[in-house]
Scaffold this active site. Structure first.
Site, PDB file in Angstrom:
ATOM      1  N   ASP A 247       0.824  -1.206   0.000  1.00  0.00           N
ATOM      2  CA  ASP A 247       0.000   0.000   0.000  1.00  0.00           C
ATOM      3  C   ASP A 247       0.859   1.257   0.000  1.00  0.00           C
ATOM      4  O   ASP A 247       2.055   1.212   0.296  1.00  0.00           O
ATOM      5  CB  ASP A 247      -0.899   0.030   1.241  1.00  0.00           C
ATOM      6  CG  ASP A 247      -2.018  -0.998   1.179  1.00  0.00           C
ATOM      7  OD1 ASP A 247      -2.286  -1.503   0.075  1.00  0.00           O
ATOM      8  OD2 ASP A 247      -2.603  -1.291   2.233  1.00  0.00           O
ATOM      9  N   LYS A 269      -3.934   2.405  -1.521  1.00  0.00           N
ATOM     10  CA  LYS A 269      -5.228   3.041  -1.282  1.00  0.00           C
ATOM     11  C   LYS A 269      -5.011   4.289  -0.434  1.00  0.00           C
ATOM     12  O   LYS A 269      -4.207   4.303   0.478  1.00  0.00           O
ATOM     13  CB  LYS A 269      -6.176   2.094  -0.542  1.00  0.00           C
ATOM     14  CG  LYS A 269      -6.453   0.789  -1.254  1.00  0.00           C
ATOM     15  CD  LYS A 269      -7.360  -0.077  -0.411  1.00  0.00           C
ATOM     16  CE  LYS A 269      -7.607  -1.419  -1.081  1.00  0.00           C
ATOM     17  NZ  LYS A 269      -6.391  -2.234  -1.133  1.00  0.00           N
ATOM     18  N   GLY A 411       3.615   9.912  11.216  1.00  0.00           N
ATOM     19  CA  GLY A 411       4.143   9.498  12.506  1.00  0.00           C
ATOM     20  C   GLY A 411       5.227   8.448  12.412  1.00  0.00           C
ATOM     21  O   GLY A 411       5.154   7.530  11.608  1.00  0.00           O
TER      22      GLY A 411
END
Length: 471
Positions: A247, A269, A411
């Site tokens: 991804d 996505k 993060g």
């Protein structure tokens, strides 16, 4: 080659250790793991050695060293702080042609201890011939991270099949091909998953009627971004992959750890924008596995926390394709830790709730009253596009408008940004936050300035001021 690597069979063999201190304790622990019968010559014993002597786990000769003590032993270790005594032990042992090791004194050793990776019965030994023991230890640590704990049990199971396979497959080349296929295929995967019975059944079936290559799907959580947060199991699996479907959330640092010759396919996505439709991704996983390939589905964070991993495995199950799951560090845990925001704290929050801001249009609406309760932390995934609605609904259902909030962008990565404010400014903070971003709502956010430790964490108050001013 200064030393010939050998593996000594010490089970029930007599070994003499001269010295009863902490150094002797470490060596004796190793000898006992190998099944040696240990005798210790020392006037006094380390408390842990004394306890072992009381248990009958070793024999204590509470006397000075005498050469006659060497007569019936297989090997000798001198572990005292007395250089003259160590030299005497070495000379007497050499005179009797006994293997001898004087700890940390290489010239007085006829054998040395390597750094050991123990996956019994599989053992890996690393030695620098005494020249750079720290280097050998560092190499051991690297090898430890690459070898699954299941290897030992896998070697045991393979050993139990050796005679049968030798009887059924007469040629050396044929047996080699059989085992290469087993150790690279479904047998190894089942052993890694702890399913010994199914793994043995695979070997049985292969003996009775050799099959074509069997593929499988392995769902791997890549963590929130920092490659150092990838699990050891995840790294091991990525090194075995034939194909990796990943991804957009998977960081470049994690992708760099994929086996070099594996095919990599981005099926990324983002909220509201799919590079590849979910049903197409499901079918690709199944098709590659049916070709006999090991297919790694690499997903950011943890695959079972807002990652649609369950849907992909439902499709695999329906298609009869075997699969495994390797969990990962989810963003709510990783990103908040790197931002210095504890999800729970006795003074501020007794619970943490994970919520997705990107839900199916036909799904039930959130229980806003439940989410608006105080003394809990909300971690909201994929929520930046709906930050205004989230803020309005929480305030409307009773959450104080001045509740501290944070938007943690990217993060755990080098370009991590942490923006803090209050619930009534959440939309302003989220509007221009780089993706991916996690929204955090709760009193624990006020600890960010005090507990922020990650060097790329930004001065929260300055950022808050600049964002508010821009608005």
């Amino acid at each position: 080659m200064e030393y010939l690597p050998l593996f000594a069979q010490l089970k029930q063999r007599p070994v003499l250790v001269v010295g009863g201190g902490e150094v002797a304790l470490r060596k004796i622990a190793l000898l006992r793991r190998a099944g040696a019968c240990v005798s210790v010559v020392a006037k006094k014993l380390h408390p842990e050695l004394a306890a072992l002597e009381q248990e009958g786990a070793l024999r204590w000769l509470a006397q000075s060293f005498e050469p006659a003590q060497l007569d019936a032993v297989f090997l000798v270790i001198a572990a005292t702080s007395d250089a003259a005594l160590n030299r005497r032990v070495f000379d007497e042992a050499n005179a009797r042609q006994r293997l001898v090791n004087v700890v940390d004194d290489q010239p007085l050793c006829s054998f040395i201890f390597p750094s050991i990776v123990d996956r019994s019965p599989l053992i890996v030994a690393i030695s620098s011939s005494g020249n750079a023991p720290v280097l050998a230890r560092l190499l051991r640590e690297k090898i430890e991270s690459l070898l699954p704990a299941s290897l030992g049990r896998m070697a045991e199971v393979a050993g139990g099949f050796r005679d049968r396979i030798k009887a059924r497959i007469p040629t050396t080349d044929g047996r080699r091909r059989f085992w290469e296929k087993a150790f690279r295929g479904r047998f190894a995967s089942l052993m890694a998953a702890g399913d010994t019975r199914a793994a043995e059944a695979v070997l049985e079936a292969e003996l009775d009627a050799p099959q074509g290559p069997q593929g499988e799907i392995i769902l791997v959580g890549a963590g929130p971004g920092d490659a150092g947060l990838l699990t050891l199991r995840g790294l091991q699996v990525m090194q075995q992959a034939d194909v990796v479907l990943y991804d957009h959330l998977v960081s470049d640092g994690v992708l760099d750890l994929v086996r070099r010759d594996a095919d990599r396919i981005c099926v990324g996505k983002r909220a509201g924008a799919h590079a590849v439709a979910q049903h197409e991704t499901n079918q690709m996983l199944i098709d590659f596995a049916r070709e006999g390939k090991t297919v790694v589905r690499l997903k950011g964070g943890d695959p079972f926390i807002f990652g649609r991993g369950g849907e992909e495995l439902e499709a695999a199950k329906a298609a009869g394709v075997p699969f495994q799951v390797v969990p990962g560090v989810t963003a709510a845990s990783g990103a908040t830790a790197y931002a210095g925001i504890p999800l729970t704290h006795r003074d501020y929050a007794q619970s943490a709730v994970f919520v997705t801001g990107h839900y199916k249009p036909d799904s039930e609406p959130f229980d806003w009253a439940l989410l608006a309760k105080s003394r809990q932390t909300l971690a909201i995934y994929m929520g930046t596009m709906k930050a205004a609605e989230i803020s309005q609904q929480l305030i409307a259902h009773g959450r104080d408008a001045t509740t501290p909030v944070a938007v943690i962008s990217r993060g755990t990565r080098e370009d991590q940004r942490v923006l803090t404010g209050t619930l009534d400014t959440l939309n302003i903070l989220a509007k221009d936050a780089p993706m991916p971003a996690l929204l955090v709502v709760g009193e624990v956010v006020q600890l960010h300035q005090q507990l922020a430790w990650f060097q790329h964490s930004t001065d929260a108050e300055n950022l808050r001021s600049s964002v508010v001013n821009l608005a």
